[in-house]
Design an enzyme around this catalytic site. Sequence first.
Site, PDB file in Angstrom:
ATOM      1  N   GLU A  62     -12.527   0.151  -9.657  1.00  0.00           N
ATOM      2  CA  GLU A  62     -12.067  -0.641 -10.534  1.00  0.00           C
ATOM      3  C   GLU A  62     -12.951  -0.810 -11.706  1.00  0.00           C
ATOM      4  OE1 GLU A  62      -9.540  -1.538  -7.253  1.00  0.00           O
ATOM      5  OE2 GLU A  62     -11.649  -1.318  -7.376  1.00  0.00           O
ATOM      6  N   THR A  66      -1.433   1.259 -10.847  1.00  0.00           N
ATOM      7  CA  THR A  66      -2.569   0.435 -10.427  1.00  0.00           C
ATOM      8  C   THR A  66      -3.445   1.409  -9.247  1.00  0.00           C
ATOM      9  OG1 THR A  66      -3.536  -1.687  -9.493  1.00  0.00           O
ATOM     10  CG2 THR A  66      -1.504  -0.539  -8.228  1.00  0.00           C
ATOM     11  N   GLU A  73       0.779  -1.073  -0.059  1.00  0.00           N
ATOM     12  CA  GLU A  73       0.144   0.141   0.085  1.00  0.00           C
ATOM     13  C   GLU A  73       0.906   1.305  -0.027  1.00  0.00           C
ATOM     14  OE1 GLU A  73      -3.059   0.028  -0.663  1.00  0.00           O
ATOM     15  OE2 GLU A  73      -3.893  -1.871   0.113  1.00  0.00           O
ATOM     16  N   GLU A 122     -18.612  -6.373  -2.137  1.00  0.00           N
ATOM     17  CA  GLU A 122     -17.063  -6.913  -2.259  1.00  0.00           C
ATOM     18  C   GLU A 122     -17.027  -8.407  -2.517  1.00  0.00           C
ATOM     19  OE1 GLU A 122     -14.027  -4.956  -0.256  1.00  0.00           O
ATOM     20  OE2 GLU A 122     -15.125  -4.718  -2.207  1.00  0.00           O
ATOM     21  N   ASP A 155      -4.419  -9.826  -8.704  1.00  0.00           N
ATOM     22  CA  ASP A 155      -4.858  -8.772  -9.591  1.00  0.00           C
ATOM     23  C   ASP A 155      -3.743  -8.193 -10.171  1.00  0.00           C
ATOM     24  OD1 ASP A 155      -4.643  -7.511  -7.151  1.00  0.00           O
ATOM     25  OD2 ASP A 155      -6.454  -6.567  -7.258  1.00  0.00           O
TER      26      ASP A 155
END
Length: 928
Positions: free
Chosen positions: A406, A492, A147, A388, A294
Amino acid sequence: MSEAGGGRGCGSSVPQRAPWSLVAATAAFCLVSATSVWTAGAAPMSREERQKLGNQVLEMFDHAYGNYMEHAYPADELMPLTCRGRVRGQEPSRGDVDDALGKFSLTLIDSLDTLVVLNKTKEFEDAVRKVLRDVNLDNDVVVSVFETNIRVLGGLLGGHSLAIMLKEKGEYMQWYNDELLQMAKQLGYKLLPAFNTTSGLPYPRINLKFGIRKPEARTGTETDTCTACAGTLILEFAALSRFTGATIFEEYARKALDFLWEKRQRSSNLVGVTINIHTGDWVRKDSGVGAGIDSYYEYLLKAYVLLGDDSFLERFNTHYDAIMRYISQPPLLLDVHIHKPMLNARTWMDALLAFFPGLQVLKGDIRPAIETHEMLYQVIKKHNFLPEAFTTDFRVHWAQHPLRPEFAESTYFLYKATGDPYYLEVGKTLIENLNKYARVPCGFAAMKDVRTGSHEDRMDSFFLAEMFKYLYLLFADKEDIIFDIEDYIFTTEAHLLPLWLSTTNQSISKKNTTSEYTELDDSNFDWTCPNTQILFPNDPLYAQSIREPLKNVVDKSCPRGIIRVEESFRSGAKPPLRARDFMATNPEHLEILKKMGAASSIDAEDGLRFMQEMIELSSQQQKEQQLPPRAVQIVSHPFFGRVVLTAGPAQFGLDLSKHKETRGFVASSKPYNGCSELTNPEAVMGKIALIQRGQCMFAEKARNIQNAGAIGGIVIDDNEGSSSDTAPLFQMAGDGKDTDDIKIPMLFLFSKEGSIILDAIREYEEVEVLLSDKAKDRAAILKGKMIPSYIINSNPEMENEEQPSSENDSQSAEQITSSSQEVDLVDQGSPEESSLNSQPESLSPADTDNAASVSPSEQISNPMENHETTSLDGECTDLDNQLQEQSETEEDSNPNVSWGKKVQPIDSILADWNEDIEAFEMMEKDEL
């Protein structure tokens, strides 16, 4: 990723060792070809409407950014329900979710390049000055390496990229001298100790001040990390190396990628979700394109685009072939076992896979991108947001929605690739839903439960970094953006890195290691450039023809792909025994069970599948005995139905899912515990009684307030500081006796939610609430009342006409947990000991001084509509076994920054809404 990202997909059709200049040229050509087409199935949107929607996105960003700067900065994130900053250590721990917080003003850094994309250059310059003045990167706090890399390092690099661009233009940032880059370099060196492992895979966490494995570091003992955590570093680390000339960062990131590639399962070419950072053994051997993996796939393709190294493309193509062979079951994307890829690993999908259609566009594989995107859109149309997690028959599996971007990202790329105005309408729906359901006076609040419309006191930094960027670009014309976005690639986290880095400081050896492991079959990739003659062969309705069969997939038809196993038996062999069909009294079934695992590899797979289905079936049967959450909606002035609290149900009394909601004013009972005959029956007569938990059974409380004339009851937890944000949903049970005599509805609120009602009573005396199975529409609640129309319609433009406002601003795979579910029979003990309904942490991998004084009349979340989560009506018997399953689940050292809660003065211009502002400032007193 930018429109040059449209070139990312084109790149895969270029000869694998083509020079970067050819790749870039082909990318530009492909994008121009693709965006020149739109299908006749949707009417074109006028420039005026697109400008109006773009302006609406700008206003929404101002609302979110301005409230962060006013109420939260310099804290990492805004808590939009209580209008204060989230400071790590001062709020109840949310587990791994909090690892993104490092006391480094996360939201401000994450929003830097968004300000420039949205043409807020003055605010950008002010924000950069604040970062340089206030942000300290030497805090004694343990943070997620993943993160911190994508949000903070990426944010600093994106800010630097656009700062030097603006400086070259000659109007802004003339004083700038690479200060953000120096901060990024400092942070990069702080992250490097995480790579001190034998494998080269980084530790998942690091202490910003003390590093790894020192006693004071409080980290360094972990053995596992997710694939995305270790494989989503190359863009930021390589960019840092290319910007500074310090090659060590790119070298470390490449080594981690090389190790993951080497450890892939050779027969399937898939990777698992979790890996041991010391041995390289796969800990979780399921594989998909959602949480935990991902952005590993995303960065392989984007690393090829940014760095021009063809080995990254070869690796991506190898993985992509495996994904399309095993995981893709259009329109679904289902996890499989890496060693047995024909065997599904689970029967639900998580929200993070919504990025994948966008990545497929960049790859150039448009048809499956359209199919999966349309399936996701149908789920959104049913629930207003993407849950989710949801099952293969599209029931809600995990109900939260933390405002993830996304799906907006994939919508943007599909529009750029097809030019189809249908995707503009999709973007318009996203804007409307955010304003109608998630908007609150102090920003935008995450959805606690998409079924009830209840909120969570959370606005993640990625919401500002990504959501508004993609939505604005979706509706913007080229002249609306002050720089050429084609010259940049998106990370991303949607941070912008310039493509010219591919030719800068190229000191890294580009040894091609891919061919050592596999011989690539290019047959699946010979058409990947999105050329219109191939995408839309003489048919302008091509995209519409792909979407049309999926229009009713959520409500009616059987999703294709999930009957893949059955199809393999069409040759005449008997299909395998399914758990839903098993009968212990059937001799044939018992004989099949004996053979499973012994006769052949096919029998072994059947046995594994059967056991998995039996576990899920048992879990589902237990869940079906439990009740879904309920909603308490405050409908009186100044809330007007805009505050929705998650409430636990009762197994007795009026069933709110079968009867009309109960509406009334609230009153506290005396005694407050409600365990004896009430001494103030006149106060609760015809009202909803508030009772404290404890000292007697819930059913006894209900009878006492019912005898006093109450029309409903709300039990408030006596465990101070408890909250639905951190505790599993609580369900009240009866007393073991017949409870048919209880006719009123009873709901349970945790301490934090209950205190919101109690504080409102102290402030306004009379507070009216609505008890229901899910939040109700404001227009119905406020019918006949003199209320400003924008509160009902959730129209920011109408609000601005009546009230002035000023201008403003994967995961890591966060661990997914679920609590065991129990039912409390006796009203005592903590809800943590007696709870129901799994509440997983959110998923991840793969988010100025002149801030706006935002009117408290900004619309807040509207209740959800049409959210029933029933299964399909028998139209697809193959779905019967697709059941929901329980998942297995510091004090700042910067003396210049005050981390205390801010109390903002109320501008006289907002006098008419003084009470509304006070209602939310009042919540600041709520110490968790």
